[in-house]
Scaffold this active site. Structure first.
Site, PDB file in Angstrom:
ATOM      1  N   ASP A  69       0.860  -1.179   0.000  1.00 26.23           N
ATOM      2  CA  ASP A  69       0.000   0.000   0.000  1.00 26.23           C
ATOM      3  C   ASP A  69       0.900   1.233   0.000  1.00 26.23           C
ATOM      4  O   ASP A  69       1.660   1.469   0.950  1.00 26.23           O
ATOM      5  CB  ASP A  69      -0.895  -0.023   1.244  1.00 26.23           C
ATOM      6  CG  ASP A  69      -1.837   1.172   1.311  1.00 26.23           C
ATOM      7  OD1 ASP A  69      -1.665   2.129   0.530  1.00 26.23           O
ATOM      8  OD2 ASP A  69      -2.749   1.168   2.165  1.00 26.23           O
ATOM      9  N   GLY A  80      -3.428   5.988  -8.340  1.00 25.96           N
ATOM     10  CA  GLY A  80      -4.412   7.016  -8.038  1.00 25.96           C
ATOM     11  C   GLY A  80      -5.805   6.434  -7.950  1.00 25.96           C
ATOM     12  O   GLY A  80      -6.059   5.318  -8.415  1.00 25.96           O
ATOM     13  N   LEU A 116     -19.515  17.938  -3.561  1.00 25.91           N
ATOM     14  CA  LEU A 116     -18.852  18.195  -2.291  1.00 25.91           C
ATOM     15  C   LEU A 116     -19.780  18.008  -1.083  1.00 25.91           C
ATOM     16  O   LEU A 116     -19.380  17.448  -0.062  1.00 25.91           O
ATOM     17  CB  LEU A 116     -18.283  19.616  -2.291  1.00 25.91           C
ATOM     18  CG  LEU A 116     -17.411  20.002  -1.105  1.00 25.91           C
ATOM     19  CD1 LEU A 116     -16.195  19.074  -0.998  1.00 25.91           C
ATOM     20  CD2 LEU A 116     -16.957  21.450  -1.227  1.00 25.91           C
ATOM     21  N   TYR A 151     -10.622  14.934  -6.301  1.00 28.06           N
ATOM     22  CA  TYR A 151      -9.691  14.482  -7.338  1.00 28.06           C
ATOM     23  C   TYR A 151      -8.978  15.680  -7.982  1.00 28.06           C
ATOM     24  O   TYR A 151      -7.753  15.667  -8.166  1.00 28.06           O
ATOM     25  CB  TYR A 151     -10.460  13.685  -8.390  1.00 28.06           C
ATOM     26  CG  TYR A 151      -9.601  13.087  -9.472  1.00 28.06           C
ATOM     27  CD1 TYR A 151      -8.826  11.958  -9.223  1.00 28.06           C
ATOM     28  CD2 TYR A 151      -9.593  13.623 -10.757  1.00 28.06           C
ATOM     29  CE1 TYR A 151      -8.044  11.392 -10.223  1.00 28.06           C
ATOM     30  CE2 TYR A 151      -8.813  13.058 -11.762  1.00 28.06           C
ATOM     31  CZ  TYR A 151      -8.042  11.943 -11.490  1.00 28.06           C
ATOM     32  OH  TYR A 151      -7.278  11.393 -12.487  1.00 28.06           O
ATOM     33  N   LYS A 172      -4.943  16.416  -7.979  1.00 29.49           N
ATOM     34  CA  LYS A 172      -4.157  16.452  -9.218  1.00 29.49           C
ATOM     35  C   LYS A 172      -3.564  17.839  -9.471  1.00 29.49           C
ATOM     36  O   LYS A 172      -2.492  17.953 -10.071  1.00 29.49           O
ATOM     37  CB  LYS A 172      -5.026  15.995 -10.389  1.00 29.49           C
ATOM     38  CG  LYS A 172      -5.401  14.511 -10.334  1.00 29.49           C
ATOM     39  CD  LYS A 172      -4.163  13.616 -10.277  1.00 29.49           C
ATOM     40  CE  LYS A 172      -4.508  12.142 -10.365  1.00 29.49           C
ATOM     41  NZ  LYS A 172      -3.306  11.275 -10.354  1.00 29.49           N
ATOM     42  N   THR A 210      -9.928   3.527 -21.036  1.00 33.11           N
ATOM     43  CA  THR A 210      -9.511   2.507 -20.066  1.00 33.11           C
ATOM     44  C   THR A 210     -10.743   1.742 -19.593  1.00 33.11           C
ATOM     45  O   THR A 210     -11.874   2.055 -19.964  1.00 33.11           O
ATOM     46  CB  THR A 210      -8.817   3.144 -18.843  1.00 33.11           C
ATOM     47  OG1 THR A 210      -9.778   3.984 -18.167  1.00 33.11           O
ATOM     48  CG2 THR A 210      -7.621   3.987 -19.259  1.00 33.11           C
TER      49      THR A 210
END
Length: 451
Positions: A267, A294, A301, A357, A361, A392
């Protein structure tokens, strides 16, 4: 239902219908396939290069012709240019910008599908005089606009800002932007430092494996983009250690087995992560460190659980900073280490439901900028890749129409591949990329949002 819609959408009948209503299919991009050297086909130069640039092109193995010469005009009628270079470092006045229209007007109809254009400028902050700096900054807007005009043909346009005269440190960045390795990168500037070239240009025998003899550690390497990065670095000659969480052990071991690499299950946020990494290294310092691991935990929020917020920041931002610092202090990063972090277009532009996120980033970019300053004067570099919409397993779960809109929200009108991100990582990982430090390269097909 989503898969059925996609098959119908991309069927011959579906594409014919879309063409009839004015929605053209995206151009199939040409990607790198073990070409030596990277730049192949016909290269045109819009202005005769000076002696220094001519030497760089020779070192890159790039044979060129001046586009506006009579012989070049005859040749272009027979075959199109696959790459174009313009040296704009001498443009000092607003009037000089007329040359952009004049020279790029020459190549109308002379470009092959999926061609690559590189404009070379002088770093505006280093220009003497207001007009010189403004003129050079104008190249940035011109590059982005031209890239959007030509993107429908799969053509990329990128900008290299140089801090000094042409030298060997230009070779690898120039070759990368002119090659099919940068097929999904367009409208992007990179800034080359004024360092003296410490690395000799690649020899003919090195173009296929520029990372030979290097040891690379990739986090989040079990599948997706991480697996593509591991495969690409191995393709380029590196020995790879892939790291992922214990739950991904089977996939990680399978990926590493195909590469002759080492699987490390730990981890990355744990207190013993660096100890586990050091044990796997067996006292050998890391040449290439890729922070790819990630997570996304998306909610608006007001509805986001605290542990989702903390998990995203810990994995995406805190872990890369902590691991890099601890490995550096333990002298487990090689003297010429290359650290590459995976950021995101979301960190640049933001996204609904991704405050955690996007914050993580964007924080990665801040980390890269500050660490680059701390390493200034050393031989270590740190840079970031900011992917856009990449095809992906994660994006496969997105509803079809949302996914299709995401694909088309860029100048190339299509999603990228994990390979496109991996090519950017492999580029920054090269010893010959030592003039690039603290950069953020957007692998997004020139996203129409935030880029």
């Amino acid at each position: 239902m989503s898969q059925l819609l996609e098959r119908l959408f991309y069927s011959k009948a579906g594409q014919s219908f879309l063409s009839a209503v004015g929605v053209k299919p995206a151009v199939q991009l040409r990607r790198y396939q073990s070409e030596v050297p990277w730049v192949s086909g016909k290269t045109g130069v819009l202005t005769p290069p000076d002696q220094a640039l001519d030497a760089v092109l020779a070192e890159c193995g790039i044979q060129y012709e001046v586009v506006d010469s009579p012989t070049a005009g005859q040749a272009a009628a027979e075959s199109s240019y696959t790459s174009i270079i313009m040296d704009a470092t001498a443009l000092e006045t607003i009037h000089d910008l007329d040359q952009l229209k004049q020279h790029f007007g020459l190549i109308n109809g002379k470009l092959a599908q999926s061609a690559h254009i590189v404009i070379i400028g002088r770093t505006p902050e280093l220009c003497e005089g207001i007009e010189f700096a403004a003129t050079q900054e104008a190249l940035n807007g011109f590059t982005r606009a031209l890239a959007k005009e030509l993107g429908r043909k799969g053509i990329t346009v990128n900008l290299l800002y140089a801090a000094g005269p042409a030298n060997a440190s230009w070779c690898t960045p120039l070759s990368f932007f002119l090659s099919n390795k940068s097929a999904y990168i367009s409208g992007q500037p990179l800034y080359l430092s004024a360092i003296a070239p410490e690395k000799a240009p690649l020899q003919d025998t090195q173009w296929e494996q520029p990372l030979a003899g290097k040891l690379a550690l990739i986090t989040g390497a079990a599948q997706g983009i991480g697996a593509a990065i591991a495969q690409t670095l191995a393709r380029d000659g590196a020995t790879v250690i892939g790291l992922d969480i214990p739950a991904a052990q089977q996939a990680l071991e399978s990926t590493m087995a195909t590469l002759g690499g080492t699987a490390l299950c730990t981890d990355i946020t744990s207190e013993h992560a660096v100890t586990d990494i050091q044990a796997a290294l067996n006292q050998q310092p890391i040449d290439i460190l890729v922070h790819n691991a990630g997570v996304t935990r998306d909610k608006t929020l007001s509805k986001m659980p605290d542990h989702w917020w903390q998990m995203t920041l810990n994995i995406n931002l805190k872990a890369p900073m902590t691991v890099t610092a601890q490995l550096d202090s333990a002298h487990m990063l090689a003297e010429e280490a290359r650290v590459i972090c995976i950021s995101s277009i979301s960190g640049i532009a933001g996204n609904v439901g991704q405050t955690n996120y996007a914050a993580s980033k964007a924080g990665v970019i801040g980390f890269v900028h500050q660490q680059a300053k701390m390493w200034q004067g050393s031989n270590k570099t740190i840079n970031a890749i900011a992917p856009g919409f990449i095809e992906t397993q994660m994006t496969d779960q997105i509803p079809f129409m949302t996914r299709e809109i995401g694909r088309r929200m860029n100048s190339l009108s299509q999603g990228g591949l994990p390979l496109d991100v991996a090519e950017g990582v492999a580029f920054f990982a090269q010893p010959q990329a030592n003039a690039l430090n603290g950069q953020v390269l957007r692998v997004c097909g020139q996203s129409l949002i935030g880029a």
